[in-house]
Design a protein around this motif. Structure first.
Motif, PDB file in Angstrom:
ATOM      1  N   LYS A 103     -72.149 100.420 -19.442  1.00  0.00           N
ATOM      2  CA  LYS A 103     -73.052  99.282 -19.268  1.00  0.00           C
ATOM      3  C   LYS A 103     -73.771  99.012 -20.591  1.00  0.00           C
TER       4      LYS A 103
ATOM      5  N   TRP B  41     -81.269 104.042 -16.810  1.00  0.00           N
ATOM      6  CA  TRP B  41     -80.041 104.819 -16.914  1.00  0.00           C
ATOM      7  C   TRP B  41     -80.357 106.329 -16.903  1.00  0.00           C
TER       8      TRP B  41
ATOM      9  N   PHE C 267     -72.327  95.340 -11.792  1.00  0.00           N
ATOM     10  CA  PHE C 267     -72.625  96.452 -10.893  1.00  0.00           C
ATOM     11  C   PHE C 267     -71.657  97.592 -11.205  1.00  0.00           C
TER      12      PHE C 267
ATOM     13  N   CYS D 235     -84.284 106.512 -14.154  1.00  0.00           N
ATOM     14  CA  CYS D 235     -83.730 105.775 -13.017  1.00  0.00           C
ATOM     15  C   CYS D 235     -84.805 105.612 -11.934  1.00  0.00           C
TER      16      CYS D 235
ATOM     17  N   ASN E  19     -75.085 104.506 -19.029  1.00  0.00           N
ATOM     18  CA  ASN E  19     -74.496 104.635 -17.703  1.00  0.00           C
ATOM     19  C   ASN E  19     -75.387 103.931 -16.679  1.00  0.00           C
TER      20      ASN E  19
ATOM     21  N   ARG F 294     -71.308 101.774 -11.241  1.00  0.00           N
ATOM     22  CA  ARG F 294     -71.867 103.061 -10.818  1.00  0.00           C
ATOM     23  C   ARG F 294     -71.040 104.174 -11.431  1.00  0.00           C
ATOM     24  N   THR F 295     -71.495 104.679 -12.570  1.00  0.00           N
ATOM     25  CA  THR F 295     -70.774 105.725 -13.284  1.00  0.00           C
ATOM     26  C   THR F 295     -71.720 106.447 -14.220  1.00  0.00           C
TER      27      THR F 295
ATOM     28  N   LEU G  64     -76.382 104.124 -12.243  1.00  0.00           N
ATOM     29  CA  LEU G  64     -76.157 104.605 -10.882  1.00  0.00           C
ATOM     30  C   LEU G  64     -77.105 103.939  -9.882  1.00  0.00           C
ATOM     31  N   HIS G  65     -77.899 102.991 -10.328  1.00  0.00           N
ATOM     32  CA  HIS G  65     -78.993 102.468  -9.512  1.00  0.00           C
ATOM     33  C   HIS G  65     -78.605 101.223  -8.728  1.00  0.00           C
ATOM     34  N   THR G  66     -79.354 100.970  -7.650  1.00  0.00           N
ATOM     35  CA  THR G  66     -79.244  99.710  -6.910  1.00  0.00           C
ATOM     36  C   THR G  66     -80.576  98.960  -6.892  1.00  0.00           C
TER      37      THR G  66
ATOM     38  N   TYR H 158     -78.838  93.935  -7.671  1.00  0.00           N
ATOM     39  CA  TYR H 158     -77.646  93.198  -8.070  1.00  0.00           C
ATOM     40  C   TYR H 158     -77.429  91.954  -7.206  1.00  0.00           C
TER      41      TYR H 158
END
Length: 242
Positions: free
Chosen positions: A134, A197, A126, A99, A156, A128-129, A158-160, A118
């Motif tokens: 994904k 991920w 988008f 990540c 999975n 977040r889990t 969790l990133h932006t 995103y």
């Protein structure tokens, strides 16, 4: 033979819960983990490989970007991990970036990031889990394909932020269904791969465990003064798409 030692960088805020998962995955792969972070000793001479873990956003100061107001930064960790990646590649020490760590690998090699990934990739979901909800598409003829197969992979997210311009000697190894880069890898030794991920949470999936096994294999080869990518290629067993 003793297990290769892998230094793992973590956030001071969440490392207490993330590091045990990292250590478990590394142990399953045949290695032994050593926790690093700001305020902790991080000596590359003590390890055979490095994991740069997840956490806060990377400061745009490292790649001449413009700060977005939503960013949550950790400048001390930025400095530590940038130094570690630079030194690891100089010392032929293999690196797995997870990540934020994948983004740091790219930045350390001169690449840039999308701070609002995103917002740029409107067709990317988008999510977040830590659950594998994904889908990423693995590029053919890449190291990642050798390790984990070429079929669509459920991961999975969790990133932006995400990789924008590639750093030197890197190539794209996977994208999501909206085109956002999800994995990168180095073209030559030392072995280095970054995934967007969190495979440490997906230890029950063989395709994810293969990433840690590849790092430990490369670390053992480095300790033996052998070719790392060649060793990883020999060790990678054919995988079914799972």
């Amino acid at each position: 033979m003793t297990r290769p030692v892998i230094g793992v960088t973590t956030s001071n805020r969440s490392g207490w819960r993330v590091f045990p998962l990292m250590a478990f995955n590394i142990w399953l792969a045949g290695g032994r983990a050593l926790r690093w972070g700001t305020g902790r000793e991080a000596d590359l001479a003590q390890v055979d490989g490095v994991v740069i873990g997840g956490g806060d956003d990377i400061s745009p100061d490292l790649y001449d970007g413009r700060l977005v107001t939503s960013a949550r930064l950790d400048p001390a960790r930025d400095a530590l991990e940038k130094r570690l990646v630079d030194a690891a590649l100089e010392r032929d020490t293999p690196v797995l970036g997870i990540c934020r760590g994948s983004q740091m690998l790219n930045v350390a090699l001169g690449g840039t990031l999308h701070q609002d990934a995103y917002g740029t990739y409107r067709d990317s979901r988008f999510i977040r889990t830590i659950l594998p909800r994904k889908t990423v598409l693995v590029e053919a003829d890449t190291r990642l394909a050798q390790l984990s197969g070429t079929g669509p992979m459920r991961v999975n997210a969790l990133h932006t932020q995400a990789v924008e311009d590639l750093g030197e000697a890197l190539r794209i190894a996977a994208r999501d269904e909206g085109g956002m880069i999800q994995a990168i890898e180095r073209l030559s030794d030392p072995f280095a791969i970054g995934v967007q991920w969190h495979p440490e949470h997906l230890f029950y999936a063989r395709r994810q465990r293969a990433l840690f096994r590849a790092l430990v294999t490369a670390a053992a080869a480095r300790r033996d003064h052998a070719g790392q990518i060649a060793a990883v290629r020999r060790d990678a067993a054919p995988l079914g798409e799972q």
